[in-house]
Design a protein around this motif. Structure first.
Motif, PDB file in Angstrom:
ATOM      1  N   ILE A 175       0.836  -1.208   0.000  1.00 34.11           N
ATOM      2  CA  ILE A 175       0.000   0.000   0.000  1.00 34.11           C
ATOM      3  C   ILE A 175       0.864   1.248   0.000  1.00 34.11           C
ATOM      4  O   ILE A 175       0.574   2.227  -0.708  1.00 34.11           O
ATOM      5  N   GLN A 176       1.950   1.226   0.756  1.00 35.54           N
ATOM      6  CA  GLN A 176       2.848   2.378   0.786  1.00 35.54           C
ATOM      7  C   GLN A 176       3.505   2.589  -0.573  1.00 35.54           C
ATOM      8  O   GLN A 176       3.657   3.729  -1.047  1.00 35.54           O
ATOM      9  N   ALA A 177       3.896   1.470  -1.259  1.00 29.29           N
ATOM     10  CA  ALA A 177       4.503   1.588  -2.585  1.00 29.29           C
ATOM     11  C   ALA A 177       3.513   2.161  -3.587  1.00 29.29           C
ATOM     12  O   ALA A 177       3.878   3.005  -4.428  1.00 29.29           O
ATOM     13  N   LEU A 178       2.270   1.730  -3.541  1.00 31.88           N
ATOM     14  CA  LEU A 178       1.263   2.265  -4.444  1.00 31.88           C
ATOM     15  C   LEU A 178       0.997   3.744  -4.161  1.00 31.88           C
ATOM     16  O   LEU A 178       0.792   4.533  -5.099  1.00 31.88           O
ATOM     17  N   ALA A 179       0.988   4.107  -2.890  1.00 23.61           N
ATOM     18  CA  ALA A 179       0.796   5.522  -2.552  1.00 23.61           C
ATOM     19  C   ALA A 179       1.952   6.366  -3.059  1.00 23.61           C
ATOM     20  O   ALA A 179       1.760   7.476  -3.576  1.00 23.61           O
ATOM     21  N   ASP A 180       3.194   5.840  -2.937  1.00 19.53           N
ATOM     22  CA  ASP A 180       4.357   6.566  -3.453  1.00 19.53           C
ATOM     23  C   ASP A 180       4.314   6.692  -4.964  1.00 19.53           C
ATOM     24  O   ASP A 180       4.875   7.639  -5.543  1.00 19.53           O
ATOM     25  N   VAL A 209      -5.772   4.347  -2.543  1.00 22.47           N
ATOM     26  CA  VAL A 209      -5.364   3.369  -1.539  1.00 22.47           C
ATOM     27  C   VAL A 209      -5.454   3.999  -0.155  1.00 22.47           C
ATOM     28  O   VAL A 209      -5.230   5.197   0.023  1.00 22.47           O
ATOM     29  N   GLN A 210      -5.808   3.195   0.829  1.00 17.99           N
ATOM     30  CA  GLN A 210      -5.946   3.640   2.215  1.00 17.99           C
ATOM     31  C   GLN A 210      -4.971   2.871   3.094  1.00 17.99           C
ATOM     32  O   GLN A 210      -5.012   1.644   3.156  1.00 17.99           O
ATOM     33  N   ALA A 211      -4.090   3.604   3.759  1.00 16.46           N
ATOM     34  CA  ALA A 211      -3.144   2.957   4.660  1.00 16.46           C
ATOM     35  C   ALA A 211      -3.901   2.379   5.850  1.00 16.46           C
ATOM     36  O   ALA A 211      -4.833   3.011   6.370  1.00 16.46           O
TER      37      ALA A 211
END
Length: 684
Positions: free
Chosen positions: A84-89, A95-97
């Motif tokens: 999720i963090q990679a997709l947000a970056d 996406v929701q952490a």
């Protein structure tokens, strides 16, 4: 996104899988299915950075929970959290952490608990709460975070072991740490904390707690914790720390296990711990009095029992923790000697502790720990001691005048001493000191002061210097000074109210139910009978006389009739328990008892402030009442009924003959109408 592509290329150059494996393709398919707007090339680049075990974990979790990438569920394992963090970056906004299952903050979630994953801080709190046992230091059943000690005992021991230095902000000797911002040594109280916007008041302040509603400042935290209300979702009375749209809800309804309920009775807990005020009060009372020696502990047992039964447990807890009177009690009791009035008088000699000692004495007398006594005469004696100590060169004259003339006359009074008596005595002693100091500056002894000297001294100062008359008369009678004439202090002629204003104010006291009962009764007595406030507060319940349906009030030698509206108010104020509090040593005899000590009456200054706050002009109202009463009564009758001196009664009779004010009459209660209030105006 460029970083992800570079990482994928490096992964392939280092020997990663060149083709697309079935597992990788399956993960890419799951990601694209959850995020249709995501391009497949980007999804492949993100997945290509994962190693095989991480892909397996992601695949298994997405199979069981297809909405994990957009739901923010706390069930996501670390591999999914990194995805999720990679997709947000990479710029994917939807996406929701995942948030912590307990505090709802976005944090690395590494520990699994029932219902989801929690951050490290919440996991430590849960472990702390789970380790409950009997503390080996205080023997209480509490969470034991370290070495078999509760947090309070462990913290006290750690603070004793830690080296203490002087805080560079407050100057106290405490355990300090060096600030990261300016490098100063600061204690925990003075150490700055970053400010955030409070979710409840929108002010930027230091955050005390993070609730489902958001970060909360200190003031809002205390306000919500101390004012529980029914939850709009479940109806339970709780601290409302969440929000469902615009409606406040409790913690469990907001999806958190923070409920702020008492661990003993399940009632809403206060802001100072895990117990409600009612359950925490007996523990704190036992802790405060349990460490005292046997003699004062036995003596203070009635007071401790009264604190345990307090109607306002929060106020009782605040008294134990924060009041100066409690600190003074904790300072005096450990010596082991019984508490006495004399011991408190000795503390009064210390500068700045008069009011603290008075508060503690009133509390102990009202609880039955100390016997009642006349504090007015004691205050006069104490003030005399201080004044004489400041002027030892005049000690012979002052001691003889104060203890041989002033105090004996006060003790011989038929009526109880009041605040006015205290002021009268101190004013005369102070005037005597001023004259003696002036005479000394002129090179004169007291027996060398002549009439010309006295006239000069009176002319050069304020009118309060005329209070020296009593001292000079005494000095001449005792061969200490020459006979001189000091005229009485002139007082301005009293100015009464207009008849309409007097009537309107009186009607407010009799009919306006929004006024406090004691204000209505005191104001009506002043406006009807012209009594001084210092005499109103000194009225006892025995002054009320009943004869059938008629009521009278004893103000002097002869009772005066009381009209029915005022009689009902006085009866209600003097009714059983109207001014009594649970736990008092005995039912009060006063119509206006002191709030802390029911064995003495309320102070005239406090009642005067209340009357003035509600727009009841005491001076002009009393003047009008006395002139009205003087119109229809002789001097002897006026003196006997109102309890004033015959000389004073004659003076009011003379003034009334000039004023000719129409006396107010009170119509029957059933036919009476409340006239509109007329703004107070002074008669020219």
């Amino acid at each position: 996104m460029d970083n992800i592509v570079a990482v994928a290329q490096d992964h392939r150059r280092e020997g990663g899988v060149t083709g697309t494996s079935p597992l990788q393709a399956a993960v890419v398919e799951q990601i694209v299915a959850s995020l249709p707007e995501l391009e497949q090339d980007l999804a492949e680049q993100v997945v290509s950075t994962m190693h095989g075990r991480m892909r397996r974990v992601v695949h298994d979790h997405l199979t069981a929970h297809p909405d994990t990438l957009v739901s923010g569920s706390s069930l996501a394992p670390p591999a999914v959290q990194r995805l999720i963090q990679a997709l947000a970056d990479a710029g994917v906004d939807r996406v929701q952490a995942p948030t912590c299952h307990r505090c709802r903050r976005v944090r690395p979630l590494t520990n699994v608990v029932e219902g989801g994953r929690v951050c490290a801080g919440c996991f430590g709190a849960l472990v702390y709460a789970a380790a409950v046992g009997v503390c080996r230091e205080c023997a209480r059943t509490r969470p034991l975070p370290a070495q078999g000690l509760c947090s309070a005992c462990y913290g006290r021991g750690r603070s004793k072991r830690a080296s203490k230095t002087t805080c560079e902000e407050c100057g106290q000797n405490r355990v300090c740490q060096r600030s990261r911002t300016d490098g100063r040594l600061l204690c925990n109280t003075c150490r700055p904390r970053p400010a955030e916007t409070c979710a409840l008041c929108d002010n930027s302040a230091q955050v005390l707690a993070r609730w489902p509603v958001g970060p909360v400042c200190v003031n809002c935290y205390a306000r919500v914790r101390n004012n529980p209300a029914p939850c709009s979702a479940c109806g339970s009375t709780r601290a409302l720390i969440g929000r469902n749209g615009s409606e406040p809800i409790c913690g469990p309804c907001a999806g958190t296990d923070i409920d702020y309920v008492c661990k003993r009775c399940a009632a809403p807990a206060g802001s100072a711990g895990s117990l409600c005020d009612r359950c925490a009060l007996p523990d704190e009372v036992a802790e405060f009095f349990g460490t005292l020696p046997a003699v004062p502990r036995q003596q203070l047992r009635p007071f401790a029992d009264r604190l345990r039964r307090a109607d306002e447990p929060r106020a009782a807890r605040s008294w134990l923790k924060h009041s100066d009177a409690a600190r003074l009690l904790a300072e005096m009791a450990p010596c082991g000697a019984p508490l006495t009035h004399e011991a408190l008088d000795a503390v009064c000699l210390q500068a700045g502790r008069d009011q603290v000692v008075t508060n503690l004495r009133d509390t102990l007398v009202d609880a039955g720990v100390l016997p009642p006594r006349d504090e007015h005469l004691t205050v006069v004696e104490r003030r005399f001691v201080r004044l004489i100590a400041k002027h030892p060169e005049f000690a012979d004259h002052l001691r003889a005048y104060g203890y041989g003339s002033v105090l004996p006359r006060l003790r011989e009074r038929e009526r109880p001493a009041t605040e006015y008596v205290v002021g009268w005595a101190i004013a005369r002693m102070s005037a005597a000191i001023q004259l003696l100091v002036w005479a000394r500056s002129q090179g004169l002894a007291l027996d060398q002061v002549t009439q010309d000297h006295v006239d000069q001294w009176l002319a050069d100062g304020p009118s309060t210097r005329h209070n020296v008359r009593d001292f000079m008369v005494w000095a001449a009678e005792n061969q200490r000074a020459q006979p001189v004439l000091v005229p009485h202090r002139k007082k301005p002629a009293p100015v009464g109210m207009r008849a309409s204003t007097h009537w309107g104010t009186l009607q407010r006291c009799l009919r306006d139910e929004t006024l406090p009962l004691e204000v209505r009764v005191a104001g009506a007595i002043v406006l009807f009978y012209g009594q001084q406030v210092s005499r109103v507060v000194a009225l006892q319940r025995t002054a009320i006389r009943k004869s059938g349906e008629d009521t009278s009030l004893l103000l002097g030698e002869t009772p005066v009739p009381v009209p029915p509206p005022l009689a009902r108010l006085i009866t209600e104020l003097a009714g059983p328990g109207s001014n009594d509090e649970p736990g008092t040593s005995a039912a009060t005899v006063w119509l206006f008892p002191h709030p802390r000590n029911h064995t003495r009456h309320q102070s005239a200054a406090s009642l005067t402030d209340q009357l003035n706050a509600y727009g009841i002009d005491i001076k002009s109202g009393r003047a009008t009442a006395l002139m009205n009463a003087a119109l229809g009564a002789s001097v002897d009758e006026l003196s006997a009924k109102l309890g004033i001196h015959r000389i004073t009664a004659a003076e009011w009779k003379r003034r009334a003959s000039k004023a000719r004010t129409t006396p107010p009459t009170v119509p029957p209660h059933r036919t009476a109408t409340i006239r509109p209030r007329v703004p107070a105006q002074s008669r020219p």
